[in-house]
Design a protein around this motif. Structure first.
Motif, PDB file in Angstrom:
ATOM      1  N   UNK A  95      36.191  35.885  50.865  1.00  0.00           N
ATOM      2  CA  UNK A  95      35.554  34.970  49.926  1.00  0.00           C
ATOM      3  C   UNK A  95      34.632  35.641  48.928  1.00  0.00           C
ATOM      4  N   UNK A  96      34.226  36.877  49.183  1.00  0.00           N
ATOM      5  CA  UNK A  96      33.319  37.553  48.268  1.00  0.00           C
ATOM      6  C   UNK A  96      33.948  38.810  47.673  1.00  0.00           C
ATOM      7  N   UNK A  97      35.258  38.855  47.601  1.00  0.00           N
ATOM      8  CA  UNK A  97      35.964  39.999  47.023  1.00  0.00           C
ATOM      9  C   UNK A  97      36.551  39.630  45.665  1.00  0.00           C
ATOM     10  N   UNK A  98      36.557  40.600  44.760  1.00  0.00           N
ATOM     11  CA  UNK A  98      37.153  40.417  43.439  1.00  0.00           C
ATOM     12  C   UNK A  98      38.037  41.620  43.145  1.00  0.00           C
ATOM     13  N   UNK A  99      38.932  41.472  42.185  1.00  0.00           N
ATOM     14  CA  UNK A  99      39.853  42.566  41.875  1.00  0.00           C
ATOM     15  C   UNK A  99      40.264  42.529  40.412  1.00  0.00           C
ATOM     16  N   UNK A 100      40.707  43.691  39.936  1.00  0.00           N
ATOM     17  CA  UNK A 100      41.297  43.828  38.606  1.00  0.00           C
ATOM     18  C   UNK A 100      42.801  43.617  38.726  1.00  0.00           C
ATOM     19  N   UNK A 101      43.371  42.848  37.808  1.00  0.00           N
ATOM     20  CA  UNK A 101      44.797  42.542  37.847  1.00  0.00           C
ATOM     21  C   UNK A 101      45.585  43.543  37.006  1.00  0.00           C
ATOM     22  N   UNK A 102      46.550  44.177  37.643  1.00  0.00           N
ATOM     23  CA  UNK A 102      47.446  45.123  36.964  1.00  0.00           C
ATOM     24  C   UNK A 102      48.727  44.398  36.578  1.00  0.00           C
ATOM     25  N   UNK A 103      49.154  44.575  35.337  1.00  0.00           N
ATOM     26  CA  UNK A 103      50.342  43.883  34.838  1.00  0.00           C
ATOM     27  C   UNK A 103      51.266  44.859  34.125  1.00  0.00           C
ATOM     28  N   UNK A 104      52.488  44.411  33.853  1.00  0.00           N
ATOM     29  CA  UNK A 104      53.485  45.232  33.161  1.00  0.00           C
ATOM     30  C   UNK A 104      53.423  44.967  31.650  1.00  0.00           C
ATOM     31  N   UNK A 105      54.149  45.770  30.897  1.00  0.00           N
ATOM     32  CA  UNK A 105      54.271  45.545  29.465  1.00  0.00           C
ATOM     33  C   UNK A 105      53.689  46.657  28.624  1.00  0.00           C
ATOM     34  N   UNK A 106      52.958  47.562  29.245  1.00  0.00           N
ATOM     35  CA  UNK A 106      52.406  48.689  28.503  1.00  0.00           C
ATOM     36  C   UNK A 106      50.992  48.507  28.019  1.00  0.00           C
ATOM     37  N   UNK A 107      50.433  47.303  28.167  1.00  0.00           N
ATOM     38  CA  UNK A 107      49.044  47.081  27.783  1.00  0.00           C
ATOM     39  C   UNK A 107      48.090  47.799  28.721  1.00  0.00           C
ATOM     40  N   UNK A 145      26.938  37.843  47.136  1.00  0.00           N
ATOM     41  CA  UNK A 145      27.143  38.967  48.052  1.00  0.00           C
ATOM     42  C   UNK A 145      28.574  39.466  47.883  1.00  0.00           C
ATOM     43  N   UNK A 146      28.891  39.832  46.643  1.00  0.00           N
ATOM     44  CA  UNK A 146      30.251  40.239  46.297  1.00  0.00           C
ATOM     45  C   UNK A 146      30.444  41.713  46.648  1.00  0.00           C
ATOM     46  N   UNK A 147      31.582  42.020  47.207  1.00  0.00           N
ATOM     47  CA  UNK A 147      31.922  43.400  47.555  1.00  0.00           C
ATOM     48  C   UNK A 147      31.941  44.248  46.279  1.00  0.00           C
ATOM     49  N   UNK A 148      31.128  45.304  46.246  1.00  0.00           N
ATOM     50  CA  UNK A 148      31.041  46.149  45.049  1.00  0.00           C
ATOM     51  C   UNK A 148      32.150  47.195  44.987  1.00  0.00           C
ATOM     52  N   UNK A 149      32.998  47.234  45.994  1.00  0.00           N
ATOM     53  CA  UNK A 149      34.160  48.116  45.994  1.00  0.00           C
ATOM     54  C   UNK A 149      35.314  47.365  45.348  1.00  0.00           C
TER      55      UNK A 149
END
Length: 213
Positions: free
Chosen positions: A18-30, A53-57
């Protein structure tokens, strides 16, 4: 029964992470990897200032992977092309309607590509401009005029667009603002401190909205 089991597992997974976030990787060359210090800085700001209390990793997840279901909040950025396969689009749609949230921050030049690809995710839902009185603009800090302007880009007014599913905001697209540049380390763009503060506070509003709604 299968649908209920899937929903239960999804909600259970979200509760575990519940306190984790992430960067989304996508296709297309951007450049999905743009603004590498942005999300870590925002998370630290939130933990220091609004009692999260978000995970900083910070992790990176691919749009077509079931790993996205581990993260209630995904952040996506870039300057150029975006491409979702049909499987990517279906996976992302399931994630969003199951309780996930995606913030897409146009780093300049992303808009024509992402709006096209989002039609694959929600063929019957249009991006709608979010009104300035929506609680995402006052969840932690007051922004009575809506989305703040961080970088000039084309000199247009900043706009916040959303996709809603059953009255829940599941996707936020920030355009002509570039919040992520404001979250970056100070020396990256040399933005005045008050500009960075505006960006971080608006980012904190997004985080607070996601984790409390």
């Amino acid at each position: 029964m299968k649908k209920l089991t899937t929903l239960f597992l999804t909600l259970f997974t979200f509760s575990l992470f519940a306190q984790d976030v992430a960067v989304l990787k996508y296709k297309g060359g951007g450049d999905w990897y743009g603004n590498p210090t942005a999300l870590p800085n925002l998370v630290k700001f939130c933990n220091d200032n609004i009692d999260t209390n978000i995970n900083e990793n910070i992790q990176t997840v691919e749009v077509g992977s079931t790993d996205i279901f581990q993260y209630p909040f995904l952040h996506m950025t870039g300057h150029g092309n975006v491409f979702f396969s049909e499987d990517d689009a279906e996976n992302l749609r399931k994630y969003l309607i199951s309780g996930g949230f995606l913030h897409i921050d146009d780093n300049y030049g992303m808009e024509p590509y992402i709006t096209k690809e989002l039609k694959k995710v929600f063929p019957n839902n249009e991006l709608k401009e979010i009104p300035k009185d929506h609680k995402i603009f006052n969840a932690a800090y007051e922004f009575p005029n809506g989305l703040p302007k961080i970088h000039e880009h084309d000199g247009k007014a900043p706009q916040a667009f959303g996709i809603f599913h059953e009255d829940r905001l599941v996707l936020l697209f920030t355009f002509e603002s570039d919040l992520g540049d404001g979250w970056e380390d100070p020396e990256v763009h040399n933005d005045p401190e008050e500009v960075r503060e505006k960006a971080l506070k608006m980012g904190a509003n997004i985080m607070k909205y996601v984790f409390e709604n």
